[in-house]
Design an enzyme around this catalytic site. Structure first.
Site, PDB file in Angstrom:
ATOM      1  N   ARG A 157       0.611  -0.968  -0.699  1.00 60.43           N
ATOM      2  CA  ARG A 157       0.166  -0.233  -0.062  1.00 60.43           C
ATOM      3  C   ARG A 157       0.374   1.322   0.224  1.00 60.43           C
ATOM      4  NH1 ARG A 157      -2.635  -3.718   1.853  1.00 60.43           N
ATOM      5  NH2 ARG A 157      -1.274  -3.696   2.300  1.00 60.43           N
ATOM      6  N   THR A 158       1.940   1.334   1.012  1.00 55.42           N
ATOM      7  CA  THR A 158       2.317   3.043   0.771  1.00 55.42           C
ATOM      8  C   THR A 158       3.611   3.300  -0.113  1.00 55.42           C
ATOM      9  OG1 THR A 158       2.426   2.187   3.335  1.00 55.42           O
ATOM     10  CG2 THR A 158       3.693   3.856   2.173  1.00 55.42           C
ATOM     11  N   HIS A 183       6.001   5.920  11.080  1.00 54.59           N
ATOM     12  CA  HIS A 183       4.833   6.079   9.574  1.00 54.59           C
ATOM     13  C   HIS A 183       4.115   7.449   9.813  1.00 54.59           C
ATOM     14  CE1 HIS A 183       3.454   4.681   6.106  1.00 54.59           C
ATOM     15  NE2 HIS A 183       3.065   3.104   7.181  1.00 54.59           N
ATOM     16  N   ARG A 190      11.709   4.387   2.582  1.00 50.69           N
ATOM     17  CA  ARG A 190      11.250   2.840   3.493  1.00 50.69           C
ATOM     18  C   ARG A 190      12.158   2.469   3.792  1.00 50.69           C
ATOM     19  NH1 ARG A 190       6.509  -0.904   4.301  1.00 50.69           N
ATOM     20  NH2 ARG A 190       4.963   0.988   5.216  1.00 50.69           N
ATOM     21  N   LYS A 193      26.038  -3.177  -1.100  1.00 51.89           N
ATOM     22  CA  LYS A 193      27.644  -3.127  -1.390  1.00 51.89           C
ATOM     23  C   LYS A 193      28.535  -2.377  -0.170  1.00 51.89           C
ATOM     24  CE  LYS A 193      27.102  -3.146  -6.664  1.00 51.89           C
ATOM     25  NZ  LYS A 193      27.618  -2.072  -8.196  1.00 51.89           N
TER      26      LYS A 193
END
Ligand code: ASP
Length: 338
Positions: free
Chosen positions: A57-58, A135, A107, A86
């Site tokens: 969703r986000t 959030h 995120r 890396k």
């Protein structure tokens, strides 16, 4: 606060009037999100959508919100496909990728990582969830949903809201941000229902009490649901536990279903969840038998996410007043779906 050019990292940066401004702009986005009108206001702009943790969703709703404003989306998902695998630092990644985008949503599994990234970024960064910390866009869409659902019931005020939060309140970043957001209002009554080991962090509870709100903590769900306007269920955040077996200790502890709802909740109690709900048998925190309950707002919540995220982009990129200028009616067939 000044939105143009700003990062959105934590609910702590907002005043109550800022929230109302976001909601007013979100309301204006309805014709675009509902596919009645098309705008090209962000034509040529690029969103860097960087998700280093699972998300549906986000990630998709941020991308969709940007597309609906006419912009393009470039995605990076997972560490494996990124140079972070890396050994590249967040600083270097931010310096480089902010040269390729006009705004970034990120995120990341570590608390504080998105703020660290933002410090090195040359463009605004929105926190799409940093570990168990915050959030903020989810809390905004949750409160926007609460406001809409209450209005639907003829109530106009967030002040005095009675809300139960249920489940993993220790690791659930959505409830952390939502508590901070509700703290900007007056006289909120919170019932925090969780296993003792998964209680809401003490500093969040303390800040709410200092702000004059009532906070009751309990490890029993049913009886605690009897006097609330909102029942906000959450998933056990398995990814924050040392092992699946540790998460299993709590999974399935609280299960809301239609018969519990009928027996304990007031008739208008709104059921919310940030999603995904864990529908596996051993969890099932919100039973599918609630799907026909008109007060189940979880999918309206997800729809509202697009409106709120469109508002954030329009405000951060300072195009709110231009959105309608470049707009036209859609020229394809659309079914009414909202
Ligand atoms: N989707 C929400 C989050 O990313 C809630 C969850 O995953 O349980 O925090």
């Amino acid at each position: 606060m000044k939105f143009a050019g700003s990062h959105i990292l934590s609910i702590g940066q907002f005043e109550r009037e800022d929230i109302e401004r976001v909601f007013t702009v979100a309301d204006r986005m309805v014709p675009y999100a509902h596919r009645e009108r098309v705008t090209k206001v962000l034509d040529g702009a690029i969103l860097g959508n960087m998700f280093f943790e699972p998300s549906t969703r986000t990630r998709v709703s941020f991308g969709c919100a940007f597309n609906l404003l006419g912009g393009e989306v470039r995605e990076t998902t997972g560490f494996e496909s990124s140079a972070i695998a890396k050994g590249e630092s967040l600083y270097d990644t931010a310096r480089v990728l902010s040269g390729y985008s006009d705004v970034i949503v990120m995120r990341h599994p570590a608390s504080g990582s998105v703020s660290e990234f933002a410090q090195a970024s040359r463009v605004p960064v929105i926190n799409g969830g940093d570990g168990a910390n915050e959030h903020p866009s989810q809390a905004l869409l949750d409160l926007y949903t609460i406001r809409k659902e209450l209005r639907h019931q003829g109530r106009n005020d967030i002040d005095g809201l009675r809300i139960a939060m249920i489940g993993d309140l220790k690791y659930g970043r959505t409830v952390h941000s939502l508590c901070k957001l509700l703290g900007l209002y007056r006289n909120i009554h919170l019932v925090l229902i969780s296993p003792d080991e998964l209680r809401m962090p003490g500093e969040i509870v303390e800040a709410l009490r200092m702000g004059g709100h009532t906070v009751v903590e309990s490890d029993v769900m049913e009886a605690s649901l009897s006097n609330v306007d909102i029942a906000y269920s959450t998933r056990i955040q398995e990814e924050r536990f040392a092992s699946k077996a540790d998460a299993d200790l709590y999974r399935g502890r609280y299960r809301l279903n239609q018969s519990i709802y009928t027996r304990y909740c007031e008739p208008n109690t709104v059921i919310m969840h940030p999603l995904p709900r864990d529908s596996r048998q051993e969890a099932n925190e919100l039973d599918n038998d609630l799907n026909d309950n008109p007060n189940l707002a979880i999918f309206r919540q997800a729809d509202n996410g697009v409106l709120v995220r469109m508002a954030l982009f329009a405000m951060i990129l300072d195009v709110v007043d231009q959105v309608d200028k470049s707009a036209r009616d859609v020229n394809w067939y659309t079914e009414r779906r909202f």
